[in-house]
Design a protein around this motif. Structure first.
Motif, PDB file in Angstrom:
ATOM      1  N   ALA A  19      34.948  38.136  37.729  1.00  0.00           N
ATOM      2  CA  ALA A  19      35.505  37.544  39.551  1.00  0.00           C
ATOM      3  C   ALA A  19      34.479  37.479  40.166  1.00  0.00           C
ATOM      4  O   ALA A  19      33.914  38.287  39.921  1.00  0.00           O
ATOM      5  N   ASN A  42      38.336  34.089  40.512  1.00  0.00           N
ATOM      6  CA  ASN A  42      39.557  35.237  40.386  1.00  0.00           C
ATOM      7  C   ASN A  42      39.332  36.658  40.102  1.00  0.00           C
ATOM      8  O   ASN A  42      37.809  36.307  39.201  1.00  0.00           O
ATOM      9  N   GLU A  43      40.624  37.906  39.969  1.00  0.00           N
ATOM     10  CA  GLU A  43      40.621  38.008  39.068  1.00  0.00           C
ATOM     11  C   GLU A  43      39.596  38.258  37.636  1.00  0.00           C
ATOM     12  O   GLU A  43      39.844  39.286  36.476  1.00  0.00           O
ATOM     13  N   ASP A  48      41.336  29.450  41.553  1.00  0.00           N
ATOM     14  CA  ASP A  48      42.819  29.567  41.749  1.00  0.00           C
ATOM     15  C   ASP A  48      43.987  28.178  41.143  1.00  0.00           C
ATOM     16  O   ASP A  48      44.655  28.242  41.276  1.00  0.00           O
TER      17      ASP A  48
END
Length: 117
Positions: A19, A42-43, A48
């Motif tokens: 991330a 992102n995580e 995204d």
């Protein structure tokens, strides 16, 4: 089917998604590079949205640059000066209107990639 490009980063040394990795995408023509997108993972280690969505897709040569120094610093990898891997460029071609997936498998001293699905 319209073409588009996705990517993600996996930290193979720690066994988890990476991330917070900044990624830039360039269209390459000869010696010319034109920046067309930038994103941060992102995580889940993914962007995204597609880094090159359908409405911007064109066949041709591209380069993804994965800016990994900040991620490796934040992951507690002992810093070096200069760091062995700081910016990882991956140049590739997209020859058809299709989904291209170009991931980065990262460790502090090596990486690999492939055309995924």
């Amino acid at each position: 089917m319209a073409g588009y490009l996705t990517t993600h980063v996996l930290d193979t040394a720690r066994g988890c998604p990476a991330a917070g990795v900044r990624i830039t995408l360039y269209r390459v023509s000869g010696n010319s590079h034109r920046k067309i997108a930038e994103a941060v993972t992102n995580e889940d280690g993914r962007t995204d949205a597609p880094i090159l969505p359908e409405h911007d897709f064109k066949t041709g040569n591209y380069e993804l640059i994965f800016h990994t120094s900040d991620y490796l610093d934040g992951a507690g990898i002992p810093p070096e000066e200069p760091r062995f891997l700081s910016d990882i460029p991956i140049r590739f071609g997209m020859s058809e209107e299709a989904h291209y997936h170009v991931p980065l498998l990262l460790s502090p001293f090596g990486y690999s990639t492939y055309r995924g699905s």
